[in-house]
Scaffold this motif. Structure first.
Motif, PDB file in Angstrom:
ATOM      1  N   THR A 187      -4.383  18.439  -9.171  1.00  0.00           N
ATOM      2  CA  THR A 187      -4.107  17.364  -8.224  1.00  0.00           C
ATOM      3  C   THR A 187      -2.882  16.537  -8.610  1.00  0.00           C
ATOM      4  OG1 THR A 187      -5.651  15.898  -9.370  1.00  0.00           O
ATOM      5  CG2 THR A 187      -6.505  17.183  -7.506  1.00  0.00           C
ATOM      6  N   TYR A 188      -2.119  16.986  -9.593  1.00  0.00           N
ATOM      7  CA  TYR A 188      -0.927  16.258 -10.010  1.00  0.00           C
ATOM      8  C   TYR A 188       0.085  16.046  -8.880  1.00  0.00           C
ATOM      9  CZ  TYR A 188       3.313  14.893 -12.363  1.00  0.00           C
ATOM     10  OH  TYR A 188       4.438  14.217 -12.714  1.00  0.00           O
ATOM     11  N   PRO A 189       0.292  17.004  -7.974  1.00  0.00           N
ATOM     12  CA  PRO A 189       1.243  16.747  -6.886  1.00  0.00           C
ATOM     13  C   PRO A 189       0.928  15.494  -6.070  1.00  0.00           C
ATOM     14  CG  PRO A 189       0.772  19.072  -6.980  1.00  0.00           C
ATOM     15  CD  PRO A 189      -0.165  18.403  -7.951  1.00  0.00           C
ATOM     16  N   PHE A 190      -0.343  15.159  -5.899  1.00  0.00           N
ATOM     17  CA  PHE A 190      -0.693  13.936  -5.176  1.00  0.00           C
ATOM     18  C   PHE A 190      -0.257  12.692  -5.950  1.00  0.00           C
ATOM     19  CE2 PHE A 190      -3.687  16.977  -3.337  1.00  0.00           C
ATOM     20  CZ  PHE A 190      -3.534  16.711  -1.997  1.00  0.00           C
ATOM     21  N   LEU A 203      16.601   4.526  -4.865  1.00  0.00           N
ATOM     22  CA  LEU A 203      17.623   4.635  -3.825  1.00  0.00           C
ATOM     23  C   LEU A 203      18.554   5.801  -4.117  1.00  0.00           C
ATOM     24  CD1 LEU A 203      18.541   0.842  -3.659  1.00  0.00           C
ATOM     25  CD2 LEU A 203      17.181   2.108  -2.001  1.00  0.00           C
ATOM     26  N   LEU A 204      19.359   6.149  -3.108  1.00  0.00           N
ATOM     27  CA  LEU A 204      20.379   7.174  -3.305  1.00  0.00           C
ATOM     28  C   LEU A 204      21.384   6.686  -4.328  1.00  0.00           C
ATOM     29  CD1 LEU A 204      20.966   8.275   0.388  1.00  0.00           C
ATOM     30  CD2 LEU A 204      19.920   9.618  -1.412  1.00  0.00           C
ATOM     31  N   PRO A 205      21.943   7.464  -5.165  1.00  0.00           N
ATOM     32  CA  PRO A 205      21.913   8.914  -5.292  1.00  0.00           C
ATOM     33  C   PRO A 205      20.812   9.419  -6.221  1.00  0.00           C
ATOM     34  CG  PRO A 205      23.539   8.073  -6.794  1.00  0.00           C
ATOM     35  CD  PRO A 205      22.942   6.876  -6.067  1.00  0.00           C
ATOM     36  N   TYR A 206      19.992   8.504  -6.777  1.00  0.00           N
ATOM     37  CA  TYR A 206      18.973   8.923  -7.735  1.00  0.00           C
ATOM     38  C   TYR A 206      17.741   9.509  -7.063  1.00  0.00           C
ATOM     39  CZ  TYR A 206      21.854   6.159 -10.826  1.00  0.00           C
ATOM     40  OH  TYR A 206      22.909   5.668 -11.523  1.00  0.00           O
ATOM     41  N   ALA A 207      17.401   9.014  -5.918  1.00  0.00           N
ATOM     42  CA  ALA A 207      16.222   9.506  -5.207  1.00  0.00           C
ATOM     43  C   ALA A 207      16.480   9.447  -3.713  1.00  0.00           C
ATOM     44  CB  ALA A 207      15.004   8.652  -5.552  1.00  0.00           C
ATOM     45  N   PRO A 208      16.082  10.487  -2.991  1.00  0.00           N
ATOM     46  CA  PRO A 208      16.220  10.430  -1.527  1.00  0.00           C
ATOM     47  C   PRO A 208      15.204   9.460  -0.945  1.00  0.00           C
ATOM     48  CG  PRO A 208      15.117  12.446  -2.193  1.00  0.00           C
ATOM     49  CD  PRO A 208      15.528  11.746  -3.452  1.00  0.00           C
ATOM     50  N   THR A 209      15.483   8.996   0.240  1.00  0.00           N
ATOM     51  CA  THR A 209      14.504   8.144   0.917  1.00  0.00           C
ATOM     52  C   THR A 209      13.662   9.007   1.847  1.00  0.00           C
ATOM     53  OG1 THR A 209      16.125   7.623   2.618  1.00  0.00           O
ATOM     54  CG2 THR A 209      15.918   6.067   0.802  1.00  0.00           C
ATOM     55  N   TYR A 210      12.386   8.718   1.877  1.00  0.00           N
ATOM     56  CA  TYR A 210      11.440   9.503   2.664  1.00  0.00           C
ATOM     57  C   TYR A 210      10.883   8.639   3.785  1.00  0.00           C
ATOM     58  CZ  TYR A 210      11.553  12.260  -1.624  1.00  0.00           C
ATOM     59  OH  TYR A 210      11.954  12.986  -2.713  1.00  0.00           O
ATOM     60  N   SER A 211      10.621   9.264   4.915  1.00  0.00           N
ATOM     61  CA  SER A 211      10.045   8.521   6.034  1.00  0.00           C
ATOM     62  C   SER A 211       8.534   8.368   5.888  1.00  0.00           C
ATOM     63  CB  SER A 211      10.374   9.221   7.353  1.00  0.00           C
ATOM     64  OG  SER A 211       9.857  10.534   7.354  1.00  0.00           O
ATOM     65  N   SER A 212       7.881   9.317   5.239  1.00  0.00           N
ATOM     66  CA  SER A 212       6.437   9.232   5.012  1.00  0.00           C
ATOM     67  C   SER A 212       6.095  10.064   3.779  1.00  0.00           C
ATOM     68  CB  SER A 212       5.656   9.765   6.221  1.00  0.00           C
ATOM     69  OG  SER A 212       5.800  11.166   6.314  1.00  0.00           O
ATOM     70  N   MET A 218       6.511   7.582  -3.616  1.00  0.00           N
ATOM     71  CA  MET A 218       6.439   6.720  -2.444  1.00  0.00           C
ATOM     72  C   MET A 218       6.360   5.244  -2.831  1.00  0.00           C
ATOM     73  SD  MET A 218       6.909   8.572   0.097  1.00  0.00           S
ATOM     74  CE  MET A 218       6.663   7.339   1.355  1.00  0.00           C
ATOM     75  N   ALA A 219       5.817   4.946  -4.003  1.00  0.00           N
ATOM     76  CA  ALA A 219       5.733   3.551  -4.446  1.00  0.00           C
ATOM     77  C   ALA A 219       7.111   2.970  -4.724  1.00  0.00           C
ATOM     78  CB  ALA A 219       4.851   3.450  -5.678  1.00  0.00           C
ATOM     79  N   VAL A 220       8.061   3.798  -5.166  1.00  0.00           N
ATOM     80  CA  VAL A 220       9.419   3.302  -5.440  1.00  0.00           C
ATOM     81  C   VAL A 220      10.412   3.708  -4.366  1.00  0.00           C
ATOM     82  CG1 VAL A 220       9.057   3.238  -7.924  1.00  0.00           C
ATOM     83  CG2 VAL A 220      10.023   5.288  -6.887  1.00  0.00           C
ATOM     84  N   ASN A 221       9.947   4.371  -3.325  1.00  0.00           N
ATOM     85  CA  ASN A 221      10.825   4.849  -2.258  1.00  0.00           C
ATOM     86  C   ASN A 221      11.486   3.675  -1.544  1.00  0.00           C
ATOM     87  OD1 ASN A 221      11.952   6.712  -0.368  1.00  0.00           O
ATOM     88  ND2 ASN A 221      10.353   6.132   1.072  1.00  0.00           N
ATOM     89  N   PHE A 239       0.810  -1.215   0.000  1.00  0.00           N
ATOM     90  CA  PHE A 239       0.000   0.000   0.000  1.00  0.00           C
ATOM     91  C   PHE A 239       0.847   1.270   0.000  1.00  0.00           C
ATOM     92  CE2 PHE A 239      -2.403  -3.355   2.093  1.00  0.00           C
ATOM     93  CZ  PHE A 239      -3.497  -3.415   1.248  1.00  0.00           C
ATOM     94  N   ALA A 240       2.111   1.173  -0.413  1.00  0.00           N
ATOM     95  CA  ALA A 240       2.992   2.349  -0.451  1.00  0.00           C
ATOM     96  C   ALA A 240       2.441   3.368  -1.445  1.00  0.00           C
ATOM     97  CB  ALA A 240       4.407   1.935  -0.846  1.00  0.00           C
ATOM     98  N   GLY A 241       2.235   4.582  -0.982  1.00  0.00           N
ATOM     99  CA  GLY A 241       1.723   5.643  -1.849  1.00  0.00           C
ATOM    100  C   GLY A 241       0.225   5.650  -2.011  1.00  0.00           C
ATOM    101  N   LEU A 242      -0.487   4.825  -1.290  1.00  0.00           N
ATOM    102  CA  LEU A 242      -1.939   4.735  -1.458  1.00  0.00           C
ATOM    103  C   LEU A 242      -2.661   5.971  -0.920  1.00  0.00           C
ATOM    104  CD1 LEU A 242      -4.340   2.980  -2.339  1.00  0.00           C
ATOM    105  CD2 LEU A 242      -4.404   2.092  -0.004  1.00  0.00           C
ATOM    106  N   ILE A 243      -2.236   6.488   0.221  1.00  0.00           N
ATOM    107  CA  ILE A 243      -2.938   7.628   0.837  1.00  0.00           C
ATOM    108  C   ILE A 243      -2.896   8.870  -0.059  1.00  0.00           C
ATOM    109  CG2 ILE A 243      -2.960   9.221   2.803  1.00  0.00           C
ATOM    110  CD1 ILE A 243      -2.160   6.844   4.539  1.00  0.00           C
ATOM    111  N   PRO A 244      -1.724   9.305  -0.557  1.00  0.00           N
ATOM    112  CA  PRO A 244      -1.765  10.478  -1.438  1.00  0.00           C
ATOM    113  C   PRO A 244      -2.529  10.217  -2.738  1.00  0.00           C
ATOM    114  CG  PRO A 244       0.471   9.623  -1.299  1.00  0.00           C
ATOM    115  CD  PRO A 244      -0.352   8.892  -0.288  1.00  0.00           C
ATOM    116  N   ARG A 245      -2.501   8.981  -3.235  1.00  0.00           N
ATOM    117  CA  ARG A 245      -3.253   8.668  -4.462  1.00  0.00           C
ATOM    118  C   ARG A 245      -4.748   8.779  -4.216  1.00  0.00           C
ATOM    119  NH1 ARG A 245      -2.400   7.359  -9.971  1.00  0.00           N
ATOM    120  NH2 ARG A 245      -0.291   7.163  -9.226  1.00  0.00           N
TER     121      ARG A 245
END
Length: 161
Positions: A97-100, A118-127, A107-110, A20-26
């Motif tokens: 609504t594109y930012p969501f 992963l780093l260095p291509y994308a930072p990791t987010y806690s939420s 978040m789906a690929v976080n 369910f990664a990224g489900l809430i903003p979607r």
């Protein structure tokens, strides 16, 4: 090797929440987009289209007047304009609504194990709120929104040489 092993890997590495990664903003983006689209279409159809085109009152004899009199708008044209308004408002709602959608995809690929997540291509987010706030700080809330006009933030390198 296949779909079942992919599900097993996701469950083993991230648990049930990995599915369910990224489900809430979607969901928030889809609900907001649906509400905006329908509200704008209703306002346009009710106040701009129906009130904007007024047919003249019939003459006292019950008819529409002589040969040069104004005829009422065609029903098919009004229905066609209403369908266009629904499409146009859907386009504007998806732009707003594109930012969501962006945060949901990030978040789906976080931190998923793929190089792009992963780093260095994308930072990791806690939420997803952490992702949202970092994108907002960097001014990247609309990155990837336009097909033709792309911008790369100054100082960023996306391709390693």
């Amino acid at each position: 090797s296949g779909t079942l092993s992919a599900f097993t890997t996701i469950y083993r590495e991230e648990g049930i929440l990995g599915f369910f990664a990224g489900l809430i903003p979607r969901l928030l983006g889809d609900i907001l987009s649906l509400w905006l689209c329908n509200m704008l279409a209703y306002l346009i159809n009710t106040y701009a289209l129906e009130n904007g085109v007024r047919a003249p009152r019939p003459a006292r004899g019950g008819g529409w007047g002589g040969a040069g009199a104004f005829s009422p708008p065609q029903v098919s044209t009004m229905a066609e304009m209403k369908s266009y308004s629904q499409a146009v408002t859907g386009f504007f709602a998806s732009m707003l609504t594109y930012p969501f959608v962006l945060v949901s995809n990030l978040m789906a690929v976080n931190n998923c194990g793929l190089a792009g997540g992963l780093l260095p291509y994308a930072p990791t987010y806690s939420s997803w709120l952490d992702c949202w706030s970092q994108l907002h700080r960097e001014g990247n809330m609309s990155r990837g929104n336009s097909l033709f006009f792309r911008k790369v933030p100054a100082g960023k390198r996306y391709v390693w040489e």
